[in-house]
Each structure stands twice: as C-alpha cells, then as structure tokens.
Design an enzyme around this catalytic site. Structure first.
Site, short mmCIF file in Angstrom:
data_model
loop_
_atom_site.label_atom_id
_atom_site.label_comp_id
_atom_site.label_asym_id
_atom_site.label_seq_id
_atom_site.Cartn_x
_atom_site.Cartn_y
_atom_site.Cartn_z
N HIS C 228 0.80 -1.21 0.00
CA HIS C 228 0.00 0.00 0.00
C HIS C 228 0.84 1.27 0.00
O HIS C 228 0.61 2.14 -0.82
CB HIS C 228 -1.07 0.04 1.09
CG HIS C 228 -2.07 1.09 0.72
ND1 HIS C 228 -2.99 0.92 -0.28
CD2 HIS C 228 -2.23 2.37 1.13
CE1 HIS C 228 -3.67 2.03 -0.47
NE2 HIS C 228 -3.24 2.92 0.37
N TYR C 232 1.61 5.27 -2.53
CA TYR C 232 1.91 6.66 -2.19
C TYR C 232 3.29 7.06 -2.68
O TYR C 232 3.56 8.24 -2.93
CB TYR C 232 1.73 6.90 -0.68
CG TYR C 232 0.26 6.87 -0.38
CD1 TYR C 232 -0.54 7.97 -0.69
CD2 TYR C 232 -0.35 5.74 0.12
CE1 TYR C 232 -1.91 7.94 -0.50
CE2 TYR C 232 -1.72 5.70 0.31
CZ TYR C 232 -2.49 6.80 0.00
OH TYR C 232 -3.83 6.76 0.16
N HIS C 379 -10.13 1.11 -10.73
CA HIS C 379 -9.72 2.12 -9.75
C HIS C 379 -8.27 2.54 -9.96
O HIS C 379 -7.97 3.72 -10.06
CB HIS C 379 -9.91 1.56 -8.33
CG HIS C 379 -9.11 2.28 -7.29
ND1 HIS C 379 -9.45 3.53 -6.83
CD2 HIS C 379 -7.98 1.94 -6.64
CE1 HIS C 379 -8.56 3.92 -5.94
NE2 HIS C 379 -7.65 2.98 -5.81
N PHE C 380 -7.36 1.57 -10.04
CA PHE C 380 -5.96 2.02 -10.02
C PHE C 380 -5.49 2.52 -11.38
O PHE C 380 -4.43 3.13 -11.45
CB PHE C 380 -5.02 1.00 -9.36
CG PHE C 380 -4.84 -0.31 -10.06
CD1 PHE C 380 -4.22 -0.38 -11.29
CD2 PHE C 380 -5.23 -1.48 -9.43
CE1 PHE C 380 -4.02 -1.60 -11.90
CE2 PHE C 380 -5.04 -2.70 -10.04
CZ PHE C 380 -4.43 -2.76 -11.29
N HIS C 381 -6.27 2.29 -12.43
CA HIS C 381 -5.91 2.97 -13.67
C HIS C 381 -6.30 4.45 -13.62
O HIS C 381 -5.79 5.25 -14.39
CB HIS C 381 -6.52 2.27 -14.89
CG HIS C 381 -5.72 1.08 -15.32
ND1 HIS C 381 -5.89 -0.17 -14.80
CD2 HIS C 381 -4.70 0.97 -16.22
CE1 HIS C 381 -5.02 -1.01 -15.35
NE2 HIS C 381 -4.29 -0.34 -16.22
N ARG C 442 -10.81 -9.65 -12.09
CA ARG C 442 -9.60 -9.04 -12.64
C ARG C 442 -8.62 -10.16 -12.98
O ARG C 442 -8.88 -11.32 -12.67
CB ARG C 442 -8.98 -8.10 -11.61
CG ARG C 442 -8.46 -8.80 -10.38
CD ARG C 442 -7.97 -7.86 -9.29
NE ARG C 442 -6.70 -7.23 -9.65
CZ ARG C 442 -5.90 -6.65 -8.76
NH1 ARG C 442 -6.22 -6.62 -7.49
NH2 ARG C 442 -4.78 -6.07 -9.14
N ARG C 443 -7.51 -9.83 -13.60
CA ARG C 443 -6.40 -10.77 -13.82
C ARG C 443 -6.84 -12.09 -14.42
O ARG C 443 -6.41 -13.16 -13.97
CB ARG C 443 -5.70 -11.07 -12.49
CG ARG C 443 -5.09 -9.87 -11.84
CD ARG C 443 -4.48 -10.22 -10.52
NE ARG C 443 -3.34 -9.36 -10.25
CZ ARG C 443 -2.57 -9.47 -9.19
NH1 ARG C 443 -2.77 -10.40 -8.32
NH2 ARG C 443 -1.56 -8.66 -9.01
#
Lengths: 295, 56, 590
Positions: C228, C232, C379-381, C442-443
C-alpha cells in the site's frame, strides 16, 4: 499557521465524511451482522487435506434445521464440489430457505471462491480455512469463479451452486448394492439396494433400478441419519437380452439429490451363465471395477 | 512553455484572495462523494444478495 | 536565471538517463497493455491464454515499478538540487544507484520475459504481487532486491545533500520540494522493510531451495505492508508536481506551504499502517485487525482531500491573476492550451474520481462487493494509471527540454496526447468499474464461463468489452504519441530560450509553518510507532498460527529440488517454536 477559513471549513467537512464512512461500515457490521472472513478456524496442512475431518469428507452436510455445511476444496483449476460445467465434479446443491456455511481451503496456491454477482466472496489461502455463512432464500443457480490468479489455467476455474426447492432436496446416497455376480438365464435374481439418508429428517426415497432395458422403482422410507434397504426381484427371462453375456444394472436414488451424485448411483453387471463358465474371470473383473456395486 | 509571468493581469496576495471558486467546486465534490457513497453502500452493496452473515 | 541543464549539467545527465529508462518501460508496458486489453475483451487474441499472465506480469511490473520509480528518482533529484540550489555531493554515487536500479530491472525483466519462450526453464509468471506459493525464478527476486537497494541509495544521496546544505544554512527552513522528497523517502524506507523481509528472508531462499516452504499468509501480509505505501510512493511525486508545478503553470502561487508540509507528514505517518485493507477477505486474520486497518485507511483520505483544496485554490489564484472572474468562470481563464497544465489538471480531475472508488475499496465489509473484481484495476488505472502517469507525461514536456536543452518537438501533439489519455481512460476505467460490479474478475485471460453468465442491469457485457478495448487502444495511441514526441525532442535542435528553472514562492510561505513540522526525527518516530501498533499483533498472530514457514505445501512451479533443505527446515521449526513460546510467555506475563 495561517489557514484560510474556507480551508478550515473543508477540513471539517472532510473529517465528517471520513467519520461518516466509518460509521456506515460499523453499522453494516454491527447493525446488519455482516461478518468478515476471519481467523476462527485452525490452520490445516495443505498436503494432507484428506486426513482432515472436514476436508476428508467434501460436500454438503446437514447440521441443523435448515442449516448446512459445505466443505469445498479449491485447487488448480477446479472447485470440488462445484465445477460441474465440464463434468469434473458435482455441482454444489443446497435447498431454498437454508443457512449454509461454506468451508473452503486450497491444497496448492492462493485462489478465491466468489459467488458471481453476490457479496459471497473470499480468498482461499493454502493452510487456512475460509468460512462464510450465507442465506439462500431463492431457488436459482449461481455461478462460482476464482478471482485470484492461480496459474496458467486460472480463467477456467469455475463452478455452480444450485439452490433447489426444499421438497426436491435430499441427502440420499446409495451405500451399497447386493447383487449376484452371475445367474442362469431365465432365473429370478434379487438385487438389494441400501440407501443412506444423511439428512436430519426421515425422508422417502425413490430408488430405481435399471437393468437390461427395463426400469423398476421402489419407494423407501429412510430414517434420519440412517440406512434402509429395498429388494428388487427381477425375472431375467422377462428381460430383452438378445445375445448378451452380461446384464448391466444401475441403482439410482432420487434425482433431486445431486449433492451426492457421485455416490448417488451404483452400477455393476451380472454374468449370464449358459452351458459353461468360460466368462467367470472377466465377470469378476467387471464387478470389481463397478462403482460400489457390491459393497 | 512557462506561464510564470506572462499574461498576468494583476497580482493578488494571500489576504486579498478568497478561493470562492474552489469552495464551490469542492462543495459539489463533497455532495457527489456523499450521494455516491450512500448509493454504493445501500443500493449496490446491500442489494447484492447473498451477503456473508455471522454465525447466528 | 537559466535552464536546469545550464545550472547542473552533470546531474542533468543522470536525470535524463532516468527519464529515458522510465519511458522505455512505459513504451514496453503499453505494448503489453494493448495485447491484454484486446485479449480479455476477445477482440484480438494473438497469444495463447496461458501467455496472458506473462504479459500481465510484464505490464504490471514495468508500469508500476520501472516507469513510475525511475521517473520519481529523476524528479526527486531535480527537486533536491533545484530547491537546495546545490549539486549532488558525489556524482559517481548518483550514477551507482542509477546503475543498481537498472541492473535490478534487467534481472527482473529477463526472468519475466523468459516466460515467453520454452527454450529456458526460467519464468516469473507471478504477477506484480508474486503471492507464494506461486514461485518465480530466483533471478526475479534478486532483481527486485537490487532495484530496491538502488532506491535506498538514491534516498541516501538526497539526505546527504540536505545534511550538507543544513551545515551551511543552519537556520533556514527545509525548502518545500526537499521536504517532500525527504518525508516520502522516510516513508519508503519504512515500507520497504516489509517487502525486503518477505523476499530476503523467505521467497528468495525458498526459490533457491534453501527452505522447503513459506507461510503464504505471512509473505502476503509482508507484501501488503509495502504494497500500500508503494502507491503513495508513486503518488507523492505527482502530488509534488501538483503542489509546486501546477501553480507555476496556472500563473499563480501555491496557496499554502505549511499545509503542504502537513499533508506530506500525514502521508509519512499513515501510508504504512494500512496494508491489511488489501486483505479484508483473507482467512487467518482477525476481523479486529481489519477494522483497525480500515480506520487508518479512512484517515489517510484526509491529506488527499486537503490536497484537493490547496491545489485547486492555487489554480484559482493563477486564474484570477490572469483575469478570471465568478464562481466557475475563472476556470476558463486557465491556460488550457498548455499541455503541461492541461495534462496535470485532467490527471487531478481523474484522481477525484479514483479517490471515490478508493473510498469504496477502503470500506471493510463493502469490500465483498468489489474485491478482486474488474473494479479494482478500474480504480488504479485512475490513480496510478492517470493521476500519476498522466501527470508524469505532462511534466515531461517541461522537464525533457530542461534536462536536454532541446526544443520540444510539438506542443500541439503534446496537447492532443494528454487529452487522448483522458478520453481513453474515461472509456476504459468506467467500463471496468461497471464490469466489476457485475462480478467480472480481474487478472483473468478469458473471463468467459461455461456454467453461467454475468447479469447486467444496464447495457451488455459486449458493450462493456467494447468500451474497455476502445479505451485501451486510445491509451496505446496516446503513449505512442508521447514516445515519438519525446524521442524527436531528445534529438531536436538546441533551444536557447528555455524558461528558467524556478519554483514560485508560495502565498503563505514556510515561515508561517510551525517549526515542529520540519522535525523529521519526530515524525519518523511516530510513524514507526504507528506501524508497530498496526502490524505487530497481526504478524505475531500469523506466525503463531501458521509458523514462520507455514503449515506445509509445495511451490508452484518448483524450480529447484535440493536435498539439503532438511537442515534449514529444522532451523525454521526451531525459530517458529521459539516465537510461539515467546508469545506464550508474553501472554503469561501480561
């Protein structure tokens, strides 16, 4: 430190938002009783699942009135039971209006057990047992898939849960069939089927025998968690045997009990004796290979 | 490339600057977050039956 | 006043090399991304399904490790040298960490790409998360270790610059860009302890056959201890750009230097003790630990929400200085024709949306709805894939001329490129979020199932797939435009009119900030304490349950079978027994 009033206002709003989120989640946990997957189960040796009291006995088990446990093995690249689409294993069959606790573990890598389009979703980690209790209130089918990459065949890892109406749900299995290994053509033979009822209530089983081209059916009342037997008397002379040397038979109990499909039927064959016994050896082999035919 | 000083019509210091536009934008964002959260939790999530319940 | 290359010609070479390494990874990663997006949506399938996972591993590792972190070391070096107004202490040291990072990348990349050929047994089809008992070739783990050590040395380089500067400027506040670099690096040192322990103590020896088994829950937890905060680590350089470059390009000044410091301190404190929120649905971890991780995660929203205000206010300040009026009319006064500004502003807008899906991910029980579904890459794209990647590409249009001295090839194409990224990501990410809510995983190479179908309330699965594929194609084209533009720029004529390399003063300057904000030792200590609070009990419980080396099980695939593993297993059992008895003793004492 010089903070603009608007920024102070936003700081307060942001804090309220954060607290609001935490309160919502807590309401879900405490108010609605949504439980997380946790550490309630002991660890397990992934290389010795068959020695484990739970995973040595896969499938559906009744634990109370309308309450069931399902023990599931998620492995590269199937669910046992569950992966029925390609005929690898039985589907998971449970009755409507039941509370079902799913126990899932893996003998190899990390998988998931996710009931498609629902919130029943857990990681499956080797060495750990994932436990989820869900309520099935509607007779329908659900898909299951693995949503954690588990190797080259990951995309084929799927399964099915069939929720059937209560009166169509049974936990019968054929415990054994007593049939003669051979018979003289034209004689009467007796075939006795023993049926187990794993449910916590007595239930009436429709046991059917297919032999030759004929089908016979007997009704059998089986007490809760016990066995009962029924005997079919068949006149081989009345069967249309043509030139067969063996008569194949299959005993099946109650179509609705797919949960135990694997033990739900038993089959074997009876060698027909004519003038000599040349076929004795091969008929013995046939019986040995038969699926629980003479246990 | 740089727009450091070009096209500046005036200089505004810290004390004479009230970011009302920012406050308006961020207020709208706050409302979107709040409504979307409520929608996602109470409609999408709680309406997505089967849900894992504790041992009762 | 002059461009960066004139101020620091030697440093400019290292920074340039780091940018080029990151662009190379971006280009390769984008090519793999295109193969994936067309494969899983069943438009074009040029590879067998099992090879999808090799492609996915390469895409993940190249994008989120190589592209982002090489870019980060480039702009962090720029930030420290520019804001301290001094070169690095020893340029050979700077080259050495660059070399180590490159070597590490090469090792990991070779191990992954070898998965495409059957001529060698080497492979690393373990995806970015490398969860045991999936096993990669030892070269993969060695590569990661070298890479991380490279980043540690880079951090040491920047600390060294700061210490040297402090000797000469004992009474000055740490300049904001350097402050941001230092706090981010402290967070990184703390966070990488997790992944370093996981690899060096368990996964590498296990892949070499020195130990027989690992505890999958333990290595997974140590991964997320790092996994995580690493997000950041990607995000902080983008935040730095929003704080110090966005005001510059809006024609304004940073609204508040003290609040920027507060935000970075909050990230240092809260980024690490939250990793268990990736394990909400893991067995073997108590619900209480998950709840604590959630609370920390929710408060980690605070610095991002504060950033939204400060950054938008800085833009508004610029817009009003440029003559903007009204509640919303000032938006029109912003320099939308400048690709650096527009790219960053659009990245920030997408982060607002990604922030929302992140809030859902952070919620403990609502995680059942979205966990490991297509929602998560959706989300993370938006976050690393746009807030970070698009910001990086946008500022490259400023930085590459600064560190090469060359003229930017085309500002118009640059503007088209950043807008195309935004449009492509809107299609792809929105459809991924929706697909995730239907339960699409996903994946997964070919998410088409024999026994059931995904039920859509609105639209169809075909329509979602079409949007994902269209978005993916636009993103690839956008990357192509970026790479071509950058390549021509690197070979372009010298630009003698480059803007000077300056950072405008904030409206509310550093002297308004309480001195305690610059006390890095204090914040480090608090960060360590928070991590101990959040992790010591879960880790102890995981080790107590499964042992340091797990309750058994094999590696998949098994790379080496060594006979001498018995001795090591014995050491493992002894250690595990020691930790368990230590726990027992502690419990009795308490």
């Amino acid at each position: 430190m010089n903070i603009h009033n608007y920024e102070k206002l936003w700081l307060i709003a942001a804090m309220l938002l954060i607290i609001g989120f935490i309160v919502t989640i807590t309401y879900g946990s405490v108010g609605l009783g949504i439980a997380m997957i946790d550490d309630s189960e002991e660890t397990i040796d992934p290389n010795a699942l068959e020695d484990h009291e739970r995973f040595g006995d896969l499938g559906v088990h009744q634990t109370g009135d309308g309450e069931y446990d399902v023990n599931i093995r998620a492995y590269q690249f199937n669910f046992e039971p569950g992966s029925s689409a390609l005929g690898v294993h039985d589907p998971i069959v449970v009755p409507e209006n039941s509370e079902v606790t799913l126990y899932v573990t893996s003998p190899d890598v990390i998988h998931s057990f996710s009931v498609v389009g629902t919130n029943a979703n857990t990681m499956v980690v080797p060495g750990e047992i994932s436990v989820m209790t869900v309520e099935f209130n509607e007779a329908r089918e659900y898909g299951i898939l693995c949503n954690e990459y588990c190797g080259s065949g990951h995309h084929g890892m799927e399964g099915v849960i069939e929720v059937v109406p209560e009166d169509e749900f049974h936990l019968f299995s054929v415990a054994g069939v007593d049939a003669p290994e051979s018979a003289q053509a034209g004689d009467e033979v007796e075939i006795t089927a023993t049926v187990d009822n794993d449910a916590l209530d007595a239930d009436s089983a429709a046991v059917s025998l297919e032999i030759g081209e004929e089908t016979f059916e007997n009704e059998l009342e089986v007490d809760a968690e016990s066995s009962a037997s029924t005997t079919f008397t068949v006149d081989t002379g009345a069967l249309d045997l043509e030139d067969a040397v063996d008569i194949d038979w299959t005993v099946t109990v109650e179509d609705g009990s797919e949960a135990t499909l694997e033990d739900g039927s038993a089959s074997g064959s009876i060698a027909l004796e004519t003038d000599d016994d040349e076929n004795d050896d091969t008929t013995d082999d046939d019986n040995d290979e038969s699926d629980g035919g003479d246990q | 490339m740089s727009s450091d000083a070009d096209a500046l019509e005036r200089h505004i210091g810290h004390d004479e600057f009230d970011p009302v536009g920012t406050l308006a934008l961020i207020g709208i964002y706050f409302l979107i977050l709040l409504l979307m959260w409520l929608f996602m939790y109470f409609v999408e999530f709680l309406g997505n039956d089967l849900t894992v319940v504790g041992m009762i | 006043m002059s461009a960066y290359i004139d101020q620091f010609p030697e440093e400019a070479k290292v920074i340039r090399s780091a940018f080029y390494a990151s662009f190379f990874a971006l280009a390769l990663g984008a090519a793999f991304g295109l193969i994936q997006t067309l494969h899983r949506t069943d438009f074009v399938r040029i590879i067998p399904a099992e090879m999808y996972y090799t492609v996915l591993t390469a895409h993940g590792v190249l994008m989120v490790v190589t592209f982002t972190i090489f870019f980060l070391v480039a702009i962090f070096t720029w930030a420290v040298t520019t804001s301290l107004d001094r070169g690095v202490e020893d340029i050979r040291f700077t080259w050495s960490w660059y070399g180590l990072m490159t070597l590490g990348t090469a090792f990991a990349a070779i191990a992954i790409l070898a998965g495409f050929t059957d001529r060698t047994e080497i492979s690393a089809d373990v995806l970015f998360t490398f969860y045991a008992p999936l096993q990669a070739h030892p070269m993969f783990y060695v590569g990661l270790v070298l890479f991380v050590i490279g980043t540690w040395l880079a951090g040491a380089d920047w600390f060294r610059s700061w210490w040297a500067w402090k000797q000469e400027n004992p009474d000055k506040r740490i300049p904001l860009p350097t402050f941001m670099v230092l706090t981010t690096m402290i967070m990184w040192y703390l966070a990488t302890l997790g992944v370093a322990t996981s690899i060096i103590a368990f996964l590498l020896p296990w892949s070499l056959g020195l130990i027989d088994t690992v505890n999958p829950t333990l290595t997974r937890t140590l991964f997320w201890f790092w996994g995580h905060p690493v997000v950041y680590f990607w995000l902080m350089p983008a935040y730095m750009m929003w704080y110090i470059m966005l005001p510059k390009f809006s024609g304004g000044r940073l609204f508040s230097d003290p609040l920027a410091r507060v935000v970075f301190v909050l990230f240092l404190l809260l980024s690490t003790p939250v990793g268990i929120h990736h394990q909400y649905l893991d067995p073997g971890i108590a619900e209480g630990f998950k709840f604590i991780a959630m609370t920390n995660t929710m408060f980690l929203l605070l610095p991002s929400l504060l950033t939204a205000f400060t950054v938008v206010a800085s833009m508004e300040h610029g817009a009003r200085q440029r003559g903007g009026e009204g509640y919303f009319g000032w938006l029109g006064a912003l320099p939308w024709r400048d690709p650096v500004f527009t790219g960053m502003a659009l990245a920030g807008l997408m982060f607002a949306a990604g922030g929302f899906s992140g809030m859902i991910n952070a919620g403990m029980n609502i995680n059942y709805l979205v966990h490991n579904s297509l929602w998560v890459p959706g989300h993370f794209h938006l976050t690393v894939g746009t807030a970070v990647a698009l910001t990086f590409m946008a500022v490259s249009y400023y930085f590459i001329p600064q560190v090469t001295g060359r003229r930017l090839a085309s500002k118009q194409i640059a503007l088209v490129q950043v807008v195309m990224w935004f449009v492509g990501m809107t299609f792809m990410s929105n459809a991924m979020h929706r697909g995730g809510l239907l339960g699409m995983p996903r994946r997964t190479a070919e998410p088409e199932y024999a026994g059931f179908q995904f039920e859509t309330a609105i639209g169809t699965v075909g329509e979602l797939n079409a949007q994902i594929a269209l978005g993916g194609v636009l993103l690839t084209l956008s990357t192509l435009l970026f790479i071509v533009n950058m390549s021509i720029t690197a070979l372009n004529d010298r630009d003698d009119d480059l803007p000077s390399n300056t950072i405008p003063e904030p409206l509310s300057g550093p002297n308004e900030a309480p001195l305690v904000l610059d006390n890095l030792k204090l914040w480090t200590a608090i960060a360590v304490v928070l991590v101990i609070f959040a992790y010591s009990l879960p880790l102890a419980s995981i080790v107590e349950r499964g042992g340091l080396f797990g309750p058994g099980g094999d590696a998949f695939p098994m790379f080496l079978e060594l006979a001498d593993s018995f001795g090591f297993a014995l050491v493992g059992e002894t250690l595990s027994a020691m930790v368990s008895s230590l726990l027992e003793t502690l419990r009795t004492v308490v």
